[in-house]
Structures are given as structure tokens and as C-alpha cells.
Write an enzyme that holds these catalytic residues in place. Sequence first.
Site, mmCIF file in Angstrom:
data_model
loop_
_atom_site.group_PDB
_atom_site.id
_atom_site.type_symbol
_atom_site.label_atom_id
_atom_site.label_comp_id
_atom_site.label_asym_id
_atom_site.label_seq_id
_atom_site.Cartn_x
_atom_site.Cartn_y
_atom_site.Cartn_z
ATOM 1 N N PHE A 1 0.812 -1.235 0.000
ATOM 2 C CA PHE A 1 0.000 0.000 0.000
ATOM 3 C C PHE A 1 0.836 1.271 0.000
ATOM 4 C CE2 PHE A 1 -0.031 2.131 4.182
ATOM 5 C CZ PHE A 1 0.571 1.205 5.019
ATOM 6 N N LYS A 2 2.102 1.154 0.408
ATOM 7 C CA LYS A 2 2.952 2.342 0.492
ATOM 8 C C LYS A 2 3.124 3.019 -0.862
ATOM 9 C CE LYS A 2 3.828 1.080 4.642
ATOM 10 N NZ LYS A 2 4.366 1.507 5.877
ATOM 11 N N ASP A 3 3.008 2.247 -1.947
ATOM 12 C CA ASP A 3 3.193 2.847 -3.273
ATOM 13 C C ASP A 3 2.172 3.948 -3.542
ATOM 14 O OD1 ASP A 3 5.360 1.247 -4.213
ATOM 15 O OD2 ASP A 3 3.978 -0.407 -4.602
ATOM 16 N N LEU B 1 3.848 6.825 -1.852
ATOM 17 C CA LEU B 1 5.251 7.135 -2.149
ATOM 18 C C LEU B 1 5.544 7.408 -3.622
ATOM 19 C CD1 LEU B 1 6.815 5.082 0.687
ATOM 20 C CD2 LEU B 1 7.290 7.487 0.213
#
Length: 508
Positions: free
Chosen positions: A118-120, A123
Site C-alpha cells: 500500500f505504500k506505493d 510514495l
Amino acid sequence: MSSASYRSTRSALEESLSFEDVVMTGLAHDGGLFVPSSIPTLDKGFIEDWKNLDFQQLAFKIMRLYISTTDIPDNDLSILIEKSYSTFREPEVTPLKTLDADKQIFLLELFHGPTYAFKDVALQFVGNLFEYFLEKRNKLVSEETKKQRITVVGATSGDTGSAAIYGLRGKKNVSVFILYPTGRVSPIQEEQMTTVEDLNVHTLSVKGTFDDCQDIVKQIFGDRDFDKKYSVGAVNSINWARILAQMTYYFYSYFQLMKLVGSSDGKKVRFVVPSGNFGDILAGFYAKSMGLPVDKLIIATNENDILDRFLKHGRYERSGEVKATYSPAMDILISSNFERLLWYYIRQNLTKQDDKEAGRILNSWMSQLKSDGSFTADASVVEQARSDFDSNRVSDEETIETIKNIYDAHPSKYVLDPHSAIGVRTSLSFAAKDPERNANYISLATAHPAKFAEVVDKALLAVEGYSFERDVLPTELKALSTKKKRISLVDEASVEKVKEIIVEKLGE
Ligand SMILES: Cc1ncc(COP(=O)(O)O)c(C=O)c1O
Ligand SMILES: N[C@@H](CCOP(=O)(O)O)C(=O)O
């Protein structure tokens, strides 16, 4: 109403910072986190107006409320958003799937970006933001003047690191240093971080825990001279832009749910969020506070359960040792972003709703946490937290059992990663307490199962017909194991040693 003015959670001063300031500064110099001074509230008709927007259009609407047009004009913001989500494998960016129609559990797949977590979502955007603001600043200086650069320093328990690296690799005027705890990230996560060839990327394997790495990063931000010299930047969720970018999928999935169940279904909506540093669910808190009709945000923790204990007992208390669990990305003792939530609750309870007084009180709680390892929040704060949130703690055994049960029961043999399994287990347990089926559950799937081969295999290896290589592992990730790794080993969790490496690499 737009809210484009920011301040630090620990400040007792008058403050009004811009979005650009807080993105480029990362952590406030007083050690606090930046928050918007007020949370914008949406007009009554927003659901009708927004329900058919695509992910990118929604992201624009939401971000526009938190970023002034002086910081980023409309056209540039649209371009940044389009660019950030063009790297996703799914046109919907974060699709919502039905997991169990009977129990009304829906899975919000957040892992279709470049690094499969989910960080994408945040980020990819943050990487483009850094580039945008640096270009803007450097346009203002003459050719002879030294160009402004940024030295990004981040801590990871596995996912933030690779997502930050993929968001920033090869970017002009940006160097990236990612610290991760030796032996506590999965082999694929380590390969994702350490096999990138771009020379602006550096990985540091630190003997210690994620909390040690996070502490080092915060200490580096606290060193004013170092910051002045190297312009330190944050990719962790201490950076406000991370939280902002994550709000979109709360709105988007709410609208997707309305389409799946029919908007007339009239049931409550609960989000279930596998939580560690409290960044992901905090975005849900902003969405709820803006007016998204969410009944509860449910915190799902592993056995590192500071958040679950807080909701149950009202005491925020770090436990002795971090436990290495099957969901390593959530192996965290202190949830950094919880501070942002507390600031709003503290301020709400003050008769004059005074920002500065809220900062002063929070600062004293945080000092107590540092010196004594705990603090007890005012009863009114705990009460507010209980009205917005609920929580549940999931053991390793339950995590494995859930991966197996879902695989067995799902018509297309759905494979959950261990973090998403903690969310699903929690959704199932809340659904079981609601036999009348008064609520729909949106359970956040925060990573792709391929990133956690060992745990997924532990759950499924004995199942006939299951093959990790064939059914789970994407071709793109298969290739990583053959690539050369670049790692600096740090044999002690020491800020000085980390700084030495940064200085040495920047001098190269
Ligand atoms: C796969 C996965 N799930 C859940 C979490 C927890 O999210 P947060 O730290 O925002 O609470 C993380 C790490 O942040 C993660 O990498
Ligand atoms: N789980 C995270 C830990 C860092 O949290 P962040 O959201 O503050 O960056 C990780 O995978 O690195």
C-alpha cells in the site's frame, strides 16, 4: 473550506506553515509531526458530486483541500497525480473486491503499485512531489548558485523502504538512505530494496529493531546542523504528504462499495486496517472527520499491540521488547502517528480549542513516553478515541489459520498476505458479533502475498494443488533473486554510525 496551513503537534507557538514547507521539512524541529491546523469539512452534497469520479479525479479533489494553489497550481497538481498513478498495474489503482458476500466483507486491494504494497499509493506521489518542489526552488537560483538537494533518510520494517526507493530512484538532486532491521524483513523485501542499481539509492542493514531505525531517523532530523548541511527529507509517514495521499482510497472504496451493494443498502460502513505505525488508519480518520460516513475505523494489530491496549485501558505504554511475528511490517513498539490523532482530541477538549495549549499538553505526554515508557491520556481523549475507533489483536496462529481458511473457502482460492489476513480475521470477528448484518466491512489488503513467501507457505504448503511459484509469485519479483545486492551493514543501532555512512556516501 480549504485547510492549507500547518503546524507541529508539539509546538506552543503561533505557527502557519505551507504544504511545501511541511513536505520538504518532514519532521518538525521540535520533534513533533506536522498537522493541518483544521480539517476541512465537506458539503452535504459531496457524495453525489464525487461518487462517479475515478481515483485520480478524487485524489485531485481531496488534495486540493490541503494544498494551496500557490504551492501547486491546478494543472501541475493534475499532472503530478496522473504521473504517480500511471505506474499502477490496475486501472482502478485500488480496486475493491467482494471477499465474503454473506458476511459483507470486502477487500480493498492496495498492492497494485510497483513494489506490491500500500505504500506505493503515497510514495509514488511523494517521489514526484520532491522532484517538483526541488525543480521549483532551483529555478529561482542562478546557475552559479549551488542547486538545492535533498537527503532522504527513512526507516523501514520492509515496505516503506522499497516503495520509497522505487518512488525516488534516479530522481535529480535526491539521495536516498533507507535503514532496515537486519534479519527482520522478508527476503523479497530485502531484494527489492538492495538490488536497485540507481546510484542515488543506499540501503543500510542495521543490527536492531524497526523502532531503533525509526529512532535514529528522528534523531537525524533533530540534528539542526546536519539538516542545514544535507537538507534531510522524510519518506516515512512522519511526512504529511504520505497521510494525505492515502485519504483517496477511503473515499474511493466507499463509492465502490456503494456500487457493489447498492447505495440504498443503508448499512454502516466500517474500515478494518492492519496497523503498526498508525499512518494508514490515520488517513481514514481524516476522511471520517471530513464527513465520509464511516461508523468505525477498526485497528487490527498483531501481537505488538500498543494500539489495542490503549483503546482497552486508556494507557499508551510501550511494551518491553518488540515481538518478531509473521506480519513483520507491523512489528512496531510505538506507533508514531498516534501523536497526530491525540493532538486533535486534546484540542477538541480545550474550552478555547487552543492549538498552542494542545501542543504544550501533547509535548508533556510525549516527554513522559520517552522518559517513563508510558502516559495515561485524559478520560475524554480515550472516550473520543473509542467513538471513532475499535480494535482487535490477532496472533500468529490466527494469521496462519485465516490465510488457510480464506484460501479453502474462496471460489478462486484467494491468497492473503499475513498483514491483510490480520485485517480479514478482525473483520470476521466483528461480523460474527453482528448477526443482524448491520455493517459492511472494508478490509484493507496492504501487501501482495508474494512478499511473504515463508509465512504464506507455512499456511498453504500442505494444501493439495497449491503452488507459490505458479500461483502467487509475479514474474517481475522472480527475477530479483538473481540480481546483485548493494548493502551497508551497520553493526550497532547508532546514529553516529549511520551519519558517518551518509556523509561518506554523499562524498562519493
Ligand atoms: C503490509 C503492511 N501492512 C500494514 C502496515 C501498517 O501500516 P501503518 O504503519 O501505516 O499502521 C504496514 C507498515 O506500515 C505494512 O507494510
Ligand atoms: N511498516 C512500515 C514501517 C514504517 O512505517 P511508515 O508508514 O511510517 O513509513 C514499513 O513497511 O516500513
